[in-house]
Scaffold this active site. Sequence first.
Site, PDB file in Angstrom:
ATOM      1  N   HIS A  14       0.840  -1.203   0.000  1.00 56.44           N
ATOM      2  CA  HIS A  14       0.000   0.000   0.000  1.00 56.44           C
ATOM      3  C   HIS A  14       0.873   1.251   0.000  1.00 56.44           C
ATOM      4  O   HIS A  14       0.585   2.215  -0.727  1.00 56.44           O
ATOM      5  CB  HIS A  14      -0.913   0.000   1.229  1.00 56.44           C
ATOM      6  CG  HIS A  14      -1.680   1.268   1.411  1.00 56.44           C
ATOM      7  ND1 HIS A  14      -2.700   1.654   0.579  1.00 56.44           N
ATOM      8  CD2 HIS A  14      -1.546   2.255   2.332  1.00 56.44           C
ATOM      9  CE1 HIS A  14      -3.174   2.828   0.976  1.00 56.44           C
ATOM     10  NE2 HIS A  14      -2.489   3.213   2.039  1.00 56.44           N
ATOM     11  N   ASP A  72       2.339   1.817  -3.446  1.00 58.55           N
ATOM     12  CA  ASP A  72       1.274   2.281  -4.338  1.00 58.55           C
ATOM     13  C   ASP A  72       0.952   3.745  -4.065  1.00 58.55           C
ATOM     14  O   ASP A  72       0.787   4.545  -4.994  1.00 58.55           O
ATOM     15  CB  ASP A  72       0.029   1.407  -4.147  1.00 58.55           C
ATOM     16  CG  ASP A  72      -1.093   1.779  -5.079  1.00 58.55           C
ATOM     17  OD1 ASP A  72      -0.870   1.821  -6.307  1.00 58.55           O
ATOM     18  OD2 ASP A  72      -2.212   2.034  -4.583  1.00 58.55           O
TER      19      ASP A  72
END
Length: 109
Positions: free
Chosen positions: A79, A82
């Site tokens: 995460h 990203d």
Amino acid sequence: MAEEQPNLEATMGLIMNGGNAKGFAFEAIRAAKKGDFEEAHKKLDAADQALNEAHNSQTDMLTKEAQGNHQPVTLLTVHAQDHLMNAITFRDLAGEMVDMYERIAKLEK
């Protein structure tokens, strides 16, 4: 758990600084839209500084991995990566939009 703490701090650094960079980039677009190009460029500079901090966190993680200190890949780490990539893309787009607003403003004079 103690050896995971530095990785967690670096991961959170990616998320926090990536989010800050995206926020500054968005503020740059808003300022340019209002014709305040000095403020827009200050916000782009702030976004760049936040991205630099995120890059430092990422480099720390990569350096440890390259030195043979395996860094666990968790959903939070994915995460964070990203989040950072989206912030970089958004910053690039914001720079183009600020330039576009500046060109339009010059044409309107």
